[in-house]
Design a protein around this motif. Structure first.
Motif, PDB file in Angstrom:
ATOM      1  N   THR A  55      15.089  13.365 -63.013  1.00  0.00           N
ATOM      2  CA  THR A  55      16.326  12.594 -63.089  1.00  0.00           C
ATOM      3  C   THR A  55      16.127  11.277 -62.348  1.00  0.00           C
ATOM      4  N   PHE A  56      17.222  10.666 -61.935  1.00  0.00           N
ATOM      5  CA  PHE A  56      17.131   9.482 -61.089  1.00  0.00           C
ATOM      6  C   PHE A  56      16.565   9.903 -59.735  1.00  0.00           C
ATOM      7  N   PRO A  57      15.955   8.978 -59.001  1.00  0.00           N
ATOM      8  CA  PRO A  57      15.441   9.323 -57.669  1.00  0.00           C
ATOM      9  C   PRO A  57      16.544   9.848 -56.751  1.00  0.00           C
ATOM     10  N   ILE A  58      16.239  10.901 -56.041  1.00  0.00           N
ATOM     11  CA  ILE A  58      17.185  11.529 -55.120  1.00  0.00           C
ATOM     12  C   ILE A  58      16.939  11.074 -53.686  1.00  0.00           C
ATOM     13  N   PHE A  59      15.689  10.773 -53.364  1.00  0.00           N
ATOM     14  CA  PHE A  59      15.313  10.380 -52.003  1.00  0.00           C
ATOM     15  C   PHE A  59      14.750   8.961 -52.007  1.00  0.00           C
ATOM     16  N   SER A  60      14.759   8.363 -50.824  1.00  0.00           N
ATOM     17  CA  SER A  60      14.010   7.132 -50.585  1.00  0.00           C
ATOM     18  C   SER A  60      12.989   7.416 -49.492  1.00  0.00           C
ATOM     19  N   ASP A  61      12.179   6.419 -49.164  1.00  0.00           N
ATOM     20  CA  ASP A  61      11.169   6.625 -48.129  1.00  0.00           C
ATOM     21  C   ASP A  61      11.778   6.899 -46.757  1.00  0.00           C
ATOM     22  N   SER A  62      13.038   6.513 -46.569  1.00  0.00           N
ATOM     23  CA  SER A  62      13.675   6.706 -45.263  1.00  0.00           C
ATOM     24  C   SER A  62      14.652   7.880 -45.240  1.00  0.00           C
ATOM     25  N   SER A  63      14.701   8.667 -46.303  1.00  0.00           N
ATOM     26  CA  SER A  63      15.637   9.797 -46.339  1.00  0.00           C
ATOM     27  C   SER A  63      15.244  10.868 -45.332  1.00  0.00           C
ATOM     28  N   PRO A  64      16.220  11.508 -44.690  1.00  0.00           N
ATOM     29  CA  PRO A  64      15.921  12.563 -43.724  1.00  0.00           C
ATOM     30  C   PRO A  64      15.389  13.817 -44.416  1.00  0.00           C
ATOM     31  N   VAL A  69      31.707   5.335 -50.369  1.00  0.00           N
ATOM     32  CA  VAL A  69      32.520   5.690 -49.208  1.00  0.00           C
ATOM     33  C   VAL A  69      31.692   5.431 -47.953  1.00  0.00           C
ATOM     34  N   ARG A  70      32.306   5.594 -46.791  1.00  0.00           N
ATOM     35  CA  ARG A  70      31.541   5.458 -45.559  1.00  0.00           C
ATOM     36  C   ARG A  70      30.917   6.791 -45.163  1.00  0.00           C
ATOM     37  N   GLY A  71      31.676   7.863 -45.103  1.00  0.00           N
ATOM     38  CA  GLY A  71      31.083   9.154 -44.795  1.00  0.00           C
ATOM     39  C   GLY A  71      32.007  10.035 -43.997  1.00  0.00           C
ATOM     40  N   ALA A  72      31.731  11.349 -44.015  1.00  0.00           N
ATOM     41  CA  ALA A  72      32.700  12.294 -43.467  1.00  0.00           C
ATOM     42  C   ALA A  72      32.146  13.304 -42.481  1.00  0.00           C
ATOM     43  N   TYR A  73      30.855  13.325 -42.253  1.00  0.00           N
ATOM     44  CA  TYR A  73      30.280  14.438 -41.498  1.00  0.00           C
ATOM     45  C   TYR A  73      29.504  13.960 -40.264  1.00  0.00           C
ATOM     46  N   MET A  74      30.057  12.992 -39.581  1.00  0.00           N
ATOM     47  CA  MET A  74      29.348  12.357 -38.476  1.00  0.00           C
ATOM     48  C   MET A  74      28.995  13.339 -37.369  1.00  0.00           C
ATOM     49  N   THR A  75      29.953  14.151 -36.959  1.00  0.00           N
ATOM     50  CA  THR A  75      29.735  15.075 -35.841  1.00  0.00           C
ATOM     51  C   THR A  75      28.669  16.104 -36.177  1.00  0.00           C
ATOM     52  N   SER A  76      28.800  16.756 -37.332  1.00  0.00           N
ATOM     53  CA  SER A  76      27.846  17.809 -37.699  1.00  0.00           C
ATOM     54  C   SER A  76      26.457  17.243 -37.971  1.00  0.00           C
ATOM     55  N   GLU A  77      26.382  16.051 -38.569  1.00  0.00           N
ATOM     56  CA  GLU A  77      25.075  15.441 -38.845  1.00  0.00           C
ATOM     57  C   GLU A  77      24.347  15.118 -37.537  1.00  0.00           C
ATOM     58  N   ASN A  78      25.058  14.515 -36.594  1.00  0.00           N
ATOM     59  CA  ASN A  78      24.442  14.173 -35.305  1.00  0.00           C
ATOM     60  C   ASN A  78      23.996  15.422 -34.555  1.00  0.00           C
ATOM     61  N   LYS A  79      24.825  16.451 -34.605  1.00  0.00           N
ATOM     62  CA  LYS A  79      24.518  17.684 -33.879  1.00  0.00           C
ATOM     63  C   LYS A  79      23.274  18.365 -34.442  1.00  0.00           C
ATOM     64  N   LEU A  80      23.169  18.444 -35.765  1.00  0.00           N
ATOM     65  CA  LEU A  80      22.016  19.104 -36.382  1.00  0.00           C
ATOM     66  C   LEU A  80      20.728  18.336 -36.091  1.00  0.00           C
ATOM     67  N   ALA A  81      20.755  17.021 -36.278  1.00  0.00           N
ATOM     68  CA  ALA A  81      19.556  16.221 -36.031  1.00  0.00           C
ATOM     69  C   ALA A  81      19.110  16.335 -34.578  1.00  0.00           C
ATOM     70  N   SER A  82      20.057  16.280 -33.662  1.00  0.00           N
ATOM     71  CA  SER A  82      19.723  16.379 -32.241  1.00  0.00           C
ATOM     72  C   SER A  82      19.128  17.732 -31.900  1.00  0.00           C
ATOM     73  N   LEU A 108      17.327  19.595 -33.673  1.00  0.00           N
ATOM     74  CA  LEU A 108      15.961  19.704 -34.197  1.00  0.00           C
ATOM     75  C   LEU A 108      15.020  18.651 -33.609  1.00  0.00           C
ATOM     76  N   GLY A 109      15.568  17.800 -32.742  1.00  0.00           N
ATOM     77  CA  GLY A 109      14.748  16.786 -32.097  1.00  0.00           C
ATOM     78  C   GLY A 109      14.486  15.561 -32.940  1.00  0.00           C
ATOM     79  N   TYR A 110      15.400  15.243 -33.868  1.00  0.00           N
ATOM     80  CA  TYR A 110      15.225  14.087 -34.741  1.00  0.00           C
ATOM     81  C   TYR A 110      16.359  13.090 -34.542  1.00  0.00           C
ATOM     82  N   ASP A 111      16.102  11.839 -34.925  1.00  0.00           N
ATOM     83  CA  ASP A 111      17.148  10.832 -34.885  1.00  0.00           C
ATOM     84  C   ASP A 111      18.216  11.158 -35.914  1.00  0.00           C
ATOM     85  N   SER A 112      19.418  10.742 -35.618  1.00  0.00           N
ATOM     86  CA  SER A 112      20.519  10.961 -36.551  1.00  0.00           C
ATOM     87  C   SER A 112      20.284  10.192 -37.845  1.00  0.00           C
TER      88      SER A 112
END
Length: 515
Positions: free
Chosen positions: A230-239, A345-358, A360-364
Motif C-alpha cells: 500500500t502507501f508507505p506506513i513508516f518513514s525513516d524517523s518513525s518510532p 489533527v494535533r494528537g490525543a495520546y501525549m501522556t501514554s506515549e511519553n510514558k511508554l517511550a520512557s 523502554l528507554g527511548y525518546d518520546s
C-alpha cells in the motif's frame, strides 16, 4: 483486491517538500489563542522573535473576524448561549473534571439508584453540550440545526474499543446505519462519517499486526504473506521501539480474524461509495497506528476513484514523523493515481506515549515543545493546501487553535482556493471553539462539527477519554467564554433598554414609561 505494487520511498529533506510553510508558532509573534485540539499542554506566554522570512510572519490581513461577537453568535439562541457558557465554565475547572471522572470510574455506577442519578446529571450537562443525542433521530435534529446555521456535521457513532468478533460485528452495523442515515439527511449537511478501526478489529490483533509491520520495516526480507503493498506506513524517523524482538507470524486464527476485520472495513467502504458518503478513519496511539494505516490505505486504493476520495486517513501532527509520513503517503497516492484525503489533527495520546517511550528507554515520539507541534501542524496544512491548489488531494483541518485557523484561511485565499471547495474542510468538536467555527463559516469556508452520538451509558467512555485528552483545551477555552459573555451582556443590555409596549383600550400601542 488492490494491485500489489513495490515502492522504495526515500525520506526527503523537510525544506524540499514543505517548501512554503505558513507556520508562525516557532518564529513569529505568538498570539493568545485557544489551546490546540487534543493537546494537554498549556499555551506559553507571548514571545517576540525576529521572523526568519516573510512566509513565517503572521498575515497582516486575515479573512476571519473573531471580534464581532454579535455576528459570530447571531444563529445561537440566548438559552443555548447561556447553557454553553455555563458548561464551558464547568469543564474548565480541572478539579471538577477529575472528580467527575473518578465518579464515573467508581463503584457508584454499579448501584442502580446512583447510576440513574449520575447518568441523568451527565445527560443534561456535558452529554448535551458535547454530543448530538442518544439516537440517530436526535443526531439528525442536531445536524439539521447545524445545517440551518450553515455548518455541517461529522457523524460519530461513539463506540470505543472492542475485544471480540461479535462486538466488532455489532459495531460495524452501527457504522453502516450511520452511513445509511447520513444519506437521508439534507444534501451536504453531513460531511463525513467517522469510524474507529479499534471498534471493528480487536485491539490485541491490531497490536500484533503493527508489530509485524514494524519488523518488516526493520528487515524488508521478513515475509508477511497476507500483506498488500500500500502507501508507505513508516518513514525513516518513525518510532520502532514497540517491537524489540522478532514477532511470531500470525496464527491461522489470527490471520482469519484479520481478514474478517478487513472485510468489515471493506463493507463499510462499499456502503460509503454506494451512498456517496465520505468516511474518515480516526487515529490511535503509535502502538496500534501502523495496522490502522495499513487497513486505511489498502481500502483507499480499492475505493477512492475519479478524483473522489471516499476514504480519508488521519495524521497526528504532534508526532515527530508526521510530516514525512504525510508526504510519503500523499506522493505515493499521486503516483498511483489514487485521490487521497487526510484529516489533520494535533494528537490525543501525549501522556501514554511519553510514558511508554520512557519506560523502554527511548525518546518520546512526540515533539519536544508545543511550538514544534504548532509548526508541524501548520506545515502539514500548508503542504495539503498547496496540493489542493494544484488539483490533487483533500484535507480536513481539524483544529481548535485560532492561529492555525487564521493562517490556513489566509493561505487558502492566497492560493486561490475557492470558497466552498469540496476538497477543503475545517472541523472542530461539537460544543468547542464555536467562535472559530462561526468565524470560518462567515469567511465562506466549509466547517464541520464532530458529532458523537449514542446512548448515554455507551458514550460515557468516549466522554471520559475526551475529558482526559482535552483537559488543557477545556481549561484554556477562554476565547469562547469571553465572547459568549460579551454577547450575553449585549443581549441583556438590549433587553433592559427595550421599551415594552402595551395596547390601550382604544387599540393604540403605548410604550411603557412614556406617559
Amino acid at each position: 483486491m488492490a494491485t500489489r505494487l513495490l515502492f522504495s520511498p526515500r525520506f526527503l529533506n523537510n525544506s524540499r517538500y514543505f517548501s512554503r510553510p505558513f507556520n508562525s508558532a516557532s518564529s513569529a509573534t505568538i498570539t493568545t489563542a485557544v489551546s490546540p485540539l487534543n493537546f494537554d499542554e498549556k499555551p506559553e506566554p507571548t514571545v517576540e522573535k525576529t521572523p526568519t522570512s516573510s512566509l513565517n510572519q503572521f498575515p497582516t490581513a486575515t479573512p476571519l473576524d473573531l471580534n464581532d461577537h454579535q455576528k459570530l453568535f447571531e444563529s445561537v439562541s440566548t438559552l443555548k448561549l447561556l447553557r454553553s457558557s455555563a458548561n464551558l465554565r464547568l469543564a474548565s475547572i480541572e478539579p471538577l473534571v477529575d472528580f467527575g471522572t473518578w465518579i464515573m470510574n467508581s463503584r457508584l455506577v454499579e448501584t442502580s439508584f446512583t447510576r440513574d442519578l449520575i447518568l441523568k446529571t451527565v445527560k443534561h450537562t456535558f452529554f448535551e453540550h458535547f454530543c448530538a443525542g442518544e439516537t440517530t433521530e436526535e443526531a439528525g435534529d442536531c445536524i439539521r440545526k447545524l445545517h440551518d446555521a450553515n455548518l455541517r456535521g461529522m457523524l460519530v457513532y461513539a463506540v470505543e474499543h472492542t475485544t471480540d468478533n461479535a462486538g466488532c460485528d455489532r459495531n460495524l452495523e452501527g457504522f453502516l446505519r450511520s452511513v445509511e442515515f447520513a444519506k437521508s439527511l439534507p444534501p451536504s449537511s453531513v460531511s463525513f462519517v467517522i469510524a474507529k478501526i479499534t471498534a471493528i478489529c480487536p485491539i490485541s490483533l491490531l497490536r500484533r499486526v503493527s508489530d509485524l509491520l514494524r519488523w518488516q520495516h526493520k528487515d524488508p526480507s521478513f515475509n508477511l504473506p497476507w500483506k498488500l503493498n500500500t502507501f508507505p506506513i513508516f518513514s525513516d524517523s518513525s518510532p520502532l521501539y514497540h517491537t524489540l524482538e522478532k514477532p511470531e507470524p500470525l496464527t491461522p486464527q489470527e490471520e482469519l480474524d484479520f481478514q474478517l476485520a478487513f472485510q468489515r472495513l471493506q463493507k463499510l467502504c462499499q456502503k460509503s461509495v454506494e451512498d456517496n458518503v465520505q468516511l474518515t478513519i480516526d487515529a490511535e496511539d503509535t502502538s496500534l497506528q501502523p495496522a490502522i494505516d495499513y487497513l486505511t490505505y489498502s481500502s483507499a486504493i480499492m475505493y477512492n476513484r475519479d478524483d473522489n476520495p471516499i476514504v480519508y486517513g488521519t495524521i497526528q501532527a504532534y508526532l515527530k514523523d508526521a510530516k514525512e509520513r504525510l508526504y510519503l503517503a500523499a506522493k505515493t497516492a499521486e503516483k498511483m493515481g489514487i485521490p487521497m484525503g487526510f484529516k489533520l489533527v494535533r494528537g490525543a495520546y501525549m501522556t501514554s506515549e511519553n510514558k511508554l517511550a520512557s519506560s523502554l528507554g527511548y525518546d518520546s515520539p512526540i515533539h519536544n515543545s508545543i511550538q514544534e507541534t504548532h509548526a508541524c501542524y501548520n506545515d502539514c496544512a500548508s503542504f495539503m493546501l498547496e496540493r489542493i491548489a494544484d488539483g490533487c488531494g483533500a484535507v480536513v483541518l481539524a483544529t481548535h487553535n485560532v492561529e492555525s485557523g487564521q493562517l490556513a484561511a489566509s493561505k487558502a485565499r492566497d492560493l486561490g482556493i475557492q470558497k466552498g471547495n469540496q476538497k477543503l474542510e475545517f472541523a472542530q468538536l461539537y460544543g468547542m471553539s464555536e467562535a472559530l467555527s462561526f468565524g470560518l463559516r462567515n469567511a465562506g469556508f466549509q466547517v464541520s462539527k464532530y458529532l458523537p452520538y449514542g446512548p448515554v451509558d455507551m458514550v460515557i467512555p468516549y466522554l471520559l477519554r475526551r475529558a482526559e485528552e482535552n483537559r488543557g483545551l477545556l481549561a484554556a477555552s477562554n476565547l469562547d467564554r469571553q465572547l459568549m459573555g460579551k454577547e450575553l451582556k449585549r443581549r441583556l443590555k438590549n433587553l433592559q433598554f427595550a421599551k415594552p409596549q402595551v395596547t390601550a383600550p382604544s387599540g393604540i400601542k403605548v410604550e411603557i414609561g412614556t406617559q
